[in-house]
Structures are given as structure tokens and as C-alpha cells.
Design a protein around this motif. Sequence first.
Motif, PDB file in Angstrom:
ATOM      1  N   LEU A 190      11.350   3.008   0.011  1.00  0.00           N
ATOM      2  CA  LEU A 190      12.689   2.998  -0.586  1.00  0.00           C
ATOM      3  C   LEU A 190      13.355   4.367  -0.502  1.00  0.00           C
ATOM      4  O   LEU A 190      14.579   4.463  -0.519  1.00  0.00           O
ATOM      5  N   GLY A 191      12.550   5.424  -0.398  1.00  0.00           N
ATOM      6  CA  GLY A 191      13.125   6.751  -0.269  1.00  0.00           C
ATOM      7  C   GLY A 191      13.570   7.063   1.158  1.00  0.00           C
ATOM      8  O   GLY A 191      13.982   8.167   1.442  1.00  0.00           O
ATOM      9  N   GLU A 192      13.477   6.071   2.054  1.00  0.00           N
ATOM     10  CA  GLU A 192      13.806   6.233   3.472  1.00  0.00           C
ATOM     11  C   GLU A 192      13.192   7.506   4.046  1.00  0.00           C
ATOM     12  O   GLU A 192      13.895   8.430   4.469  1.00  0.00           O
ATOM     13  N   PRO A 193      11.867   7.540   4.058  1.00  0.00           N
ATOM     14  CA  PRO A 193      11.186   8.776   4.454  1.00  0.00           C
ATOM     15  C   PRO A 193      11.203   9.010   5.962  1.00  0.00           C
ATOM     16  O   PRO A 193      11.280   8.056   6.739  1.00  0.00           O
ATOM     17  N   HIS A 194      11.157  10.281   6.345  1.00  0.00           N
ATOM     18  CA  HIS A 194      10.933  10.635   7.736  1.00  0.00           C
ATOM     19  C   HIS A 194       9.442  10.583   8.042  1.00  0.00           C
ATOM     20  O   HIS A 194       9.031  10.439   9.167  1.00  0.00           O
ATOM     21  N   ALA A 203      18.186   1.723  -6.758  1.00  0.00           N
ATOM     22  CA  ALA A 203      18.410   0.866  -5.599  1.00  0.00           C
ATOM     23  C   ALA A 203      18.873  -0.498  -6.074  1.00  0.00           C
ATOM     24  O   ALA A 203      18.532  -0.925  -7.174  1.00  0.00           O
ATOM     25  N   SER A 204      19.642  -1.161  -5.248  1.00  0.00           N
ATOM     26  CA  SER A 204      20.154  -2.483  -5.622  1.00  0.00           C
ATOM     27  C   SER A 204      19.002  -3.478  -5.633  1.00  0.00           C
ATOM     28  O   SER A 204      17.960  -3.277  -5.005  1.00  0.00           O
ATOM     29  N   LEU A 205      19.226  -4.564  -6.354  1.00  0.00           N
ATOM     30  CA  LEU A 205      18.214  -5.608  -6.449  1.00  0.00           C
ATOM     31  C   LEU A 205      17.850  -6.123  -5.049  1.00  0.00           C
ATOM     32  O   LEU A 205      16.685  -6.352  -4.741  1.00  0.00           O
ATOM     33  N   ALA A 206      18.884  -6.263  -4.198  1.00  0.00           N
ATOM     34  CA  ALA A 206      18.647  -6.778  -2.846  1.00  0.00           C
ATOM     35  C   ALA A 206      17.717  -5.842  -2.078  1.00  0.00           C
ATOM     36  O   ALA A 206      16.786  -6.291  -1.394  1.00  0.00           O
ATOM     37  N   ARG A 207      17.926  -4.540  -2.218  1.00  0.00           N
ATOM     38  CA  ARG A 207      17.074  -3.591  -1.498  1.00  0.00           C
ATOM     39  C   ARG A 207      15.642  -3.601  -2.026  1.00  0.00           C
ATOM     40  O   ARG A 207      14.689  -3.473  -1.266  1.00  0.00           O
ATOM     41  N   LEU A 208      15.522  -3.768  -3.355  1.00  0.00           N
ATOM     42  CA  LEU A 208      14.180  -3.833  -3.935  1.00  0.00           C
ATOM     43  C   LEU A 208      13.436  -5.056  -3.411  1.00  0.00           C
ATOM     44  O   LEU A 208      12.277  -4.983  -3.023  1.00  0.00           O
ATOM     45  N   ARG A 209      14.163  -6.197  -3.408  1.00  0.00           N
ATOM     46  CA  ARG A 209      13.546  -7.427  -2.902  1.00  0.00           C
ATOM     47  C   ARG A 209      13.113  -7.248  -1.459  1.00  0.00           C
ATOM     48  O   ARG A 209      12.016  -7.651  -1.060  1.00  0.00           O
ATOM     49  N   GLN A 255      -1.386  -1.076  -3.927  1.00  0.00           N
ATOM     50  CA  GLN A 255      -1.226  -0.312  -2.685  1.00  0.00           C
ATOM     51  C   GLN A 255       0.100  -0.671  -2.020  1.00  0.00           C
ATOM     52  O   GLN A 255       0.843   0.183  -1.550  1.00  0.00           O
ATOM     53  N   ARG A 256       0.387  -1.962  -1.984  1.00  0.00           N
ATOM     54  CA  ARG A 256       1.601  -2.402  -1.302  1.00  0.00           C
ATOM     55  C   ARG A 256       2.853  -2.006  -2.080  1.00  0.00           C
ATOM     56  O   ARG A 256       3.872  -1.656  -1.489  1.00  0.00           O
ATOM     57  N   VAL A 257       2.761  -2.061  -3.397  1.00  0.00           N
ATOM     58  CA  VAL A 257       3.918  -1.648  -4.196  1.00  0.00           C
ATOM     59  C   VAL A 257       4.169  -0.144  -4.016  1.00  0.00           C
ATOM     60  O   VAL A 257       5.311   0.306  -3.906  1.00  0.00           O
ATOM     61  N   LEU A 258       3.080   0.624  -3.945  1.00  0.00           N
ATOM     62  CA  LEU A 258       3.223   2.063  -3.694  1.00  0.00           C
ATOM     63  C   LEU A 258       3.896   2.313  -2.345  1.00  0.00           C
ATOM     64  O   LEU A 258       4.754   3.183  -2.203  1.00  0.00           O
ATOM     65  N   LEU A 259       3.493   1.495  -1.368  1.00  0.00           N
ATOM     66  CA  LEU A 259       4.080   1.617  -0.037  1.00  0.00           C
ATOM     67  C   LEU A 259       5.574   1.280  -0.102  1.00  0.00           C
ATOM     68  O   LEU A 259       6.411   1.964   0.499  1.00  0.00           O
ATOM     69  N   ALA A 260       5.907   0.241  -0.864  1.00  0.00           N
ATOM     70  CA  ALA A 260       7.319  -0.151  -1.009  1.00  0.00           C
ATOM     71  C   ALA A 260       8.120   0.978  -1.647  1.00  0.00           C
ATOM     72  O   ALA A 260       9.237   1.285  -1.222  1.00  0.00           O
ATOM     73  N   ARG A 261       7.532   1.626  -2.657  1.00  0.00           N
ATOM     74  CA  ARG A 261       8.250   2.731  -3.301  1.00  0.00           C
ATOM     75  C   ARG A 261       8.469   3.868  -2.312  1.00  0.00           C
ATOM     76  O   ARG A 261       9.549   4.462  -2.240  1.00  0.00           O
ATOM     77  N   ARG A 288      11.012  -1.457 -12.248  1.00  0.00           N
ATOM     78  CA  ARG A 288      11.294  -0.153 -12.841  1.00  0.00           C
ATOM     79  C   ARG A 288      10.504   0.940 -12.124  1.00  0.00           C
ATOM     80  O   ARG A 288      10.979   2.041 -11.911  1.00  0.00           O
ATOM     81  N   PHE A 289       9.270   0.590 -11.752  1.00  0.00           N
ATOM     82  CA  PHE A 289       8.414   1.554 -11.055  1.00  0.00           C
ATOM     83  C   PHE A 289       9.041   1.970  -9.725  1.00  0.00           C
ATOM     84  O   PHE A 289       9.015   3.144  -9.352  1.00  0.00           O
ATOM     85  N   LEU A 290       9.617   0.978  -9.031  1.00  0.00           N
ATOM     86  CA  LEU A 290      10.192   1.275  -7.720  1.00  0.00           C
ATOM     87  C   LEU A 290      11.412   2.174  -7.811  1.00  0.00           C
ATOM     88  O   LEU A 290      11.754   2.874  -6.870  1.00  0.00           O
ATOM     89  N   THR A 291      12.099   2.120  -8.953  1.00  0.00           N
ATOM     90  CA  THR A 291      13.351   2.878  -9.068  1.00  0.00           C
ATOM     91  C   THR A 291      13.201   4.112  -9.949  1.00  0.00           C
ATOM     92  O   THR A 291      14.183   4.648 -10.445  1.00  0.00           O
ATOM     93  N   LEU A 292      11.969   4.581 -10.138  1.00  0.00           N
ATOM     94  CA  LEU A 292      11.772   5.751 -10.996  1.00  0.00           C
ATOM     95  C   LEU A 292      12.520   6.964 -10.471  1.00  0.00           C
ATOM     96  O   LEU A 292      13.054   7.753 -11.242  1.00  0.00           O
ATOM     97  N   ARG A 293      12.566   7.107  -9.163  1.00  0.00           N
ATOM     98  CA  ARG A 293      13.228   8.272  -8.603  1.00  0.00           C
ATOM     99  C   ARG A 293      14.590   7.907  -8.002  1.00  0.00           C
ATOM    100  O   ARG A 293      15.583   8.544  -8.270  1.00  0.00           O
ATOM    101  N   HIS A 294      14.577   6.872  -7.161  1.00  0.00           N
ATOM    102  CA  HIS A 294      15.816   6.501  -6.481  1.00  0.00           C
ATOM    103  C   HIS A 294      16.311   5.169  -7.018  1.00  0.00           C
ATOM    104  O   HIS A 294      15.578   4.193  -7.003  1.00  0.00           O
TER     105      HIS A 294
END
Lengths: 254, 270
Positions: free
Chosen positions: A134-138, A94-100, A125-131, A86-92
Motif C-alpha cells: 500500500l505504500g507503493e514501495p520501490h 487509503a480508500s476502501l477500494a484500494r484496501l480491498r 504474513q500476507r496482511v503484512l505484505l499488503a501493508r 486499521r492495521f493497513l492504514t496505520l501509516r498511509h
Amino acid sequence: MLIEARGLGLVRNGRTILDGVSVSIRRGQIVVVIGPNGAGKTSLLRVLLGLWEPSSGKMHRGRHLRIGYMPQRIQIDPILPLSVRRFLTLRHRASLARLREALERVGVSGLLNAPIQTLSGGEMQRVLLARALLGEPHLLVLDEPAQGVDVAGQGEVFTLIDRLRRDTGCGVLMVSHELHLVMAAADVVVCINQHVCCTGRPEEVSRHPEYQRLFPDAGVHGIGVYTHRHNHVHDLTGEVKPVRTAAENTGDAR
Amino acid sequence: MLDDFVTRAILAGLMVAVVAGPLGAFVVWRRMAYFGDTVSHSALLGVALGFLLGLNLNLMVTLICVMVAVLLVFLQRRQELASDTLLGILAHSALSLGMVTVAFVEGLRVDLMAYLFGDILAVTRGDLAAIAIGGLLALVLLVLLWRPLLAITVHEEIARVEGVPVLPVRLGLMLLIAVVIASAMQVVGVLLITALMIIPAATARRFARTPEGMGVLAAGFGVLAVLLGIWGSFSHDTPTGPSIVVAAMLVFVVLHFMPFSRRQRALPPE
């Protein structure tokens, strides 16, 4: 050019925090801001992120610039029931596959359904990095990414960041007071103490008299001394993995 | 059916509980309990001004609550006084100001007890309609704001960097709280509104695994408290507003301390 800032000044409550700081970050570049405690490193990040208005200076950000931000440490109250998923998808969304995939990339694939409050500092730290990913940042902006992680783990964090930069082509801006490891991973080092003391490639900065004055213990051969030569590393679950140090991954890039 | 005052009371109570529950979850997550208290204490001032200006009371209460909420956020940001000091000053000043203003309005004889502790049995058809409109508005707003609100609750700065429009979302939350206070004033009174928001939400925490689950469960526990409270008030001839809060408290105590081992709890108690 992702962000270009010229002569940034910041005054808060009558105190000068930043004075005439210029920084620029390009695509695919790792820029590291170092400096002693209270030098204004985090403040500079906050201005570049747009969280604080600079008191003076000019800042140009690329159009539609997407930023992934990983703050220093974050604490989530246990009163809020929140899983990593849920934390990873707070903003964007994403499919389960992408989260994994995102969790896999940062090396914490088993945590998808864990309550966020049960994570250790390093896992968080790593979960924050994953989030952020997921936003596909520049541009990835990281505030003390290796804080609260032991020395061997720090090398792993920087290796990971370097790999992400290569895989996605994003720019990376990070702040650190950990000198040796982070400098080994950097393309450009900006050493600040309210103003920019010196800036350039890591080797140049480490030989600069201003740098040596600010960090007298670092030594002239600072970078070389601390590059890792473990013959194995442990991942988060404690399993032994073959060694991949920051130095090996970045050394030939320069 | 609406002719029966008990039916009207129950309907009003249920509508308020359904919105107050999930909104209460945010009040609990964002540590805004005293903030909610302070804003609701200012509702009486809205009543007095409504009478004075001859305007719709619900509208006036909502307006005053929004203004106090925005003022509070502004003052808290300046950080000249500690938050709890500021809230303490404003909560009691607002309440007293309301009561003094009521005394000034000539020819106005309001039942102060009814505003302070609620008078759900006196709910008219018109009140019911007002509560329904307010409740529906609040529910729609809450659904629309849920995701961005949750994002800024978890970490405001990450949310801002990710492009959540923080200021409008926060203003939306203020509006929501104000609308719910205006509706709940008749049910439990300005002194007890926060209880109707935070007790059901706190009860729900133990059983919830997602934020949404906690919101829905909070609504459910709120409904339960309203039904139990109205029933208790009838059978024991006690004031209804406080009876609803007592019921909410009893549900909380029973469920919070009841041991249950059917499955592993997600988190140890704080």
C-alpha cells in the motif's frame, strides 16, 4: 540502483556480526540473502533498512526511496483493539477500494474487518505484505517471508512475491534459510556467513564450493530437486486452484 | 459557580479524567504501567525543587517528570539492568529523594498526604486554570500524535521504515505523560496517578473495537470514576483521591466480569 552497499561491517557488543559485506539491489530484481543460522542475515537487512547504523562501510540509497518492510513475525497484544483494515492504514490512509485490492492481490480478501490478533501465521504474513504494498514501495524487504508456512504454501508465497515484482516493478530483497524454493525465485543469491561467501545467479551459487560447504545437504542439483510439481494447490480457504509453481513463473525469466 | 469547592473539585477531576483515559490506553498498549508509576513518583521532587527555587510548581513537576522519563528511556536502552529492576530502583529513589528534599527546604511545611494521595477539595481557581491549560495542551498534543504514536505502538520498526519520526513521537509521549501527571497530582496524588490512567483504559477494552473507541470510552469511564469517587467521598467522609481509584476499580470489576451475550465478543479474554 535502489540500494548499493560496499564493505558493510557491523560490530555489536564487541562481537563482529558483519564483515565487509557488499550488496546491491536494482529495480525489478529479486535478491535473496541466504546463510546458516547466526550468519547475520537479519542484521544485514536491518542495516540496509536503516534501522541499525553500520560500524563501517558505505551505503548509498536512492533518493526518496520508499521501502515496504515485512518483518519476520509480529505479535500484537490482544489489549489493542485493531482490525486488519486499521492495521493497513496505520501509516498511509487509503480508500476502501484500494484496501480491498491490496488484500485481493495477496489472496486474503475476506479479512478486511477481522481483528488482527485472530489471524494465522500465514494470513498475517500476507496482511503484512499488503501493508507494504500500500505504500507503493520501490523496494520490498522481506525477512523470512515463508516462515511458519508449510512447504506447498511456501511455493505459493514465492510465486506471489515474484508476481508482485512483475506487476509493480519494485526490487525485492529477502532473507531466507529455505534454500531450494527461494533460490528458484531469485535473480541474484548472496550467500553470507558474516562475510559474503559467494554471490551470483542461483545456478552459480549452488555449484560454488563455499555454498556446498555451508549447506552440505543441499546437493549440487539443489534447485531442481525441490521445484514443485503438484497438480493442484490449496489457497488459504482450502479451495483447490490450478497449479502455478515458482519454477514455472520464474524459469523463463532467466 | 466556581466559588463552590465541590464544583471546582468536580471540574478538576473531569478535566484530568478526560485526558488520562486516552493517554492511559497508550500506557496499557505499550505496557508502560510501571514506567508511569516511576515517573509520577518523581513528581514530589519537582514540588520540592519548585518551592526551593521559587518557581511555578506545575511547571517544575512537568520538567522533572520529563527529565526522569527521558533518563529512564535512556537507561532502559542500555539494558544493563532488567527493566523492572531499573524501574523499582528509580521509582522509590525518586519518591524518597522528593521527601528528603522537602524536609531540607527550610520553612516549607507541605501537607505530604495531599501530594501523595491528592487533595482535590483544596483545588483553587488558580489550580483549576493550570489544570485546564495543561489538560488542553495534553489533549491537543495527543490528537496530533495519535496516528504516529499508534503506528509505533503496533510495530516500531515497520513504522520507522515507513517514515514515522520515532524519536520525536516518543519524546512527545513522555511530555504528555509528564503534563498529565502534573495535572493529576492534585486530584489523586502521585501514588495513585497511574491507576487513573490504566484502570479506565482496561475497563474500556472489552467494549472497544477500534483504538480510538477505546480511548474515548476510557475517558468516559474515568469521568464516571471521578463523579462516583467524589460523591462517595462526600457521603461517606473518605479521602477523595483513594475514593476515586476505588470507584474506578469497582466500575472495572463490575463491567469486566459481567457476562454479556448480546453480541459476539471480538476477542476471547486473554
